[in-house]
Design an enzyme around this catalytic site. Structure first.
Site, short mmCIF file in Angstrom:
data_model
loop_
_atom_site.label_atom_id
_atom_site.label_comp_id
_atom_site.label_asym_id
_atom_site.label_seq_id
_atom_site.Cartn_x
_atom_site.Cartn_y
_atom_site.Cartn_z
N LYS A 1 0.82 -1.21 0.00
CA LYS A 1 0.00 0.00 0.00
C LYS A 1 0.85 1.26 0.00
CE LYS A 1 -4.43 -1.59 1.47
NZ LYS A 1 -5.67 -1.26 2.19
N LYS B 1 -6.96 -11.86 -9.97
CA LYS B 1 -8.18 -11.99 -9.19
C LYS B 1 -9.13 -10.82 -9.42
CE LYS B 1 -6.69 -10.13 -4.75
NZ LYS B 1 -6.54 -10.30 -3.35
N LYS C 1 -11.15 -4.41 -7.31
CA LYS C 1 -11.64 -3.08 -7.57
C LYS C 1 -10.51 -2.22 -8.14
CE LYS C 1 -12.99 -1.43 -3.84
NZ LYS C 1 -13.71 -1.71 -2.61
#
Ligand code: TRP
Length: 333
Positions: free
Chosen positions: A109, A195, A198
């Protein structure tokens, strides 16, 4: 009754990867455990965010979880239980700097965060797993249903609990266990090698609340073969469509279409029709429930305020004991 706790960040829409991979399981766990589920808005502040959007997303996620079958009594909003933040401060002193530095979610992140406007990475993002440990231990949860990506955070939680227990000389916190349930890993229908997610962009996920036409279009254009067909080996795209069918509890369709596949007579269009039918069925019922729920948003907000207050009582009890144990002043008048 054993206690299960899990939390989810209010960062927008829920897609079928989230539903089949987590929320569906949460709904089922409500039958066999005492379950507590949090919408963790403090966590959602750790990446660049918009205040107005955060509040909207928080309520939206509440409506969405309720529409998918989470009982409102089991739901709380993290910032309505400020003891999470208080316990996380206390836990900062029991969390190892080196271990927190090693968290892969932080590494991933912080790359995303750095790619943002000004390369800013917050201390909150770094400290995120300590707050997560507080989320779990404040309710003395026995089990935490999370995906593989959260394994490290759970280990850290156990280490914090252990170190706290050692410091206070008492087995105060029971070490929580991860509840790894076999949940399907749904892939993007546009690119079945990755996968469903979003962050990868619109075409890589299908919202649980999508309109029927959108679902049909997405499934119709789902990638099946990518060129290289390996003899006797099912392609990722076909595998994914079968996976969705099974996840949606369409076992009969699954069996008959798999029979066709095995005898070499499977028509991709038939498989796609069955998958589209299954998802449309689910989404229609979620949308109908959401419509009912959001008809009176004020009533839902009141209900969640009450449930958060009730859940907060557990947190307040824990924080009182923790403060007492770890040497903070304890004045009783
Ligand atoms: N870190 C989790 C995620 O990214 C969300 C989360 C926050 C969580 N607090 C938690 C999950 C406590 C389980 C228990 O998905």
């Amino acid at each position: 009754m054993k206690r299960v706790l899990s939390c989810i960040q209010p960062t927008g829409d829920i897609h079928y990867g989230n539903y089949f991979g987590a929320v569906k399981n949460w709904v089922e766990l409500q039958e066999t455990y005492q379950t507590i589920y949090g919408v963790v808005d403090y966590h959602a502040m750790t990446m660049p965010y918009n205040p107005k959007k955060l509040r909207e997303n928080t309520w939206e996620l509440i409506y969405n979880l309720m529409a998918m079958g989470i009982k409102p009594d089991n739901l709380f909003i993290q910032s309505l239980v400020p003891e999470h933040a208080e316990l996380s401060w206390i836990f900062n002193n029991f969390a190892s700097m080196g271990r927190v530095e090693n968290m892969t979610q932080f590494k991933d992140k912080s790359v995303q965060s750095k790619a943002g406007k000004d390369g800013f990475i917050s201390v909150g993002l770094f400290d995120y797993p300590v707050l997560q440990a507080a989320d779990i231990l404040i309710y003395k949860a026995d089990f935490v249903p999370v995906g593989e990506d959260q394994r490290q955070h759970l280990e850290l939680t156990r280490e914090i609990a252990q170190r706290f227990n050692n410091q206070v000389g008492k087995e105060y916190f029971v070490l929580p266990e991860t509840l790894f349930t076999e949940t399907p890993k749904i892939k993007s229908t546009a690119d079945p090698s990755r996968k469903m997610s979003k962050s990868a962009g619109d075409k890589h996920n299908i919202s649980v609340f999508a309109e029927e036409a959108v679902i049909r279009k997405r499934i119709k254009s789902a990638v099946t073969d990518t060129g290289e067909v390996v003899e006797g080996q099912m392609s990722d795209g076909i595998k994914n469509l079968f996976e969705i069918l099974k996840a949606a509890d369409r076992q009969d369709d699954f069996d008959s279409l798999m029979g066709d596949y095995n005898s070499g007579t499977l028509k991709y269009s038939a498989l796609k029709d069955a998958v589209a039918e299954a998802l449309v069925g689910l989404s229609n019922s979620f949308n109908a429930r959401k419509k009912e729920i959001t008809a009176d948003k004020r009533a839902v907000k009141y209900q969640i305020k009450i449930s958060s207050d009730n859940i907060r009582k557990i947190a307040q009890e824990t924080i009182k004991e923790v403060k007492d144990l770890c040497g903070l002043v304890n004045v009783k008048f």
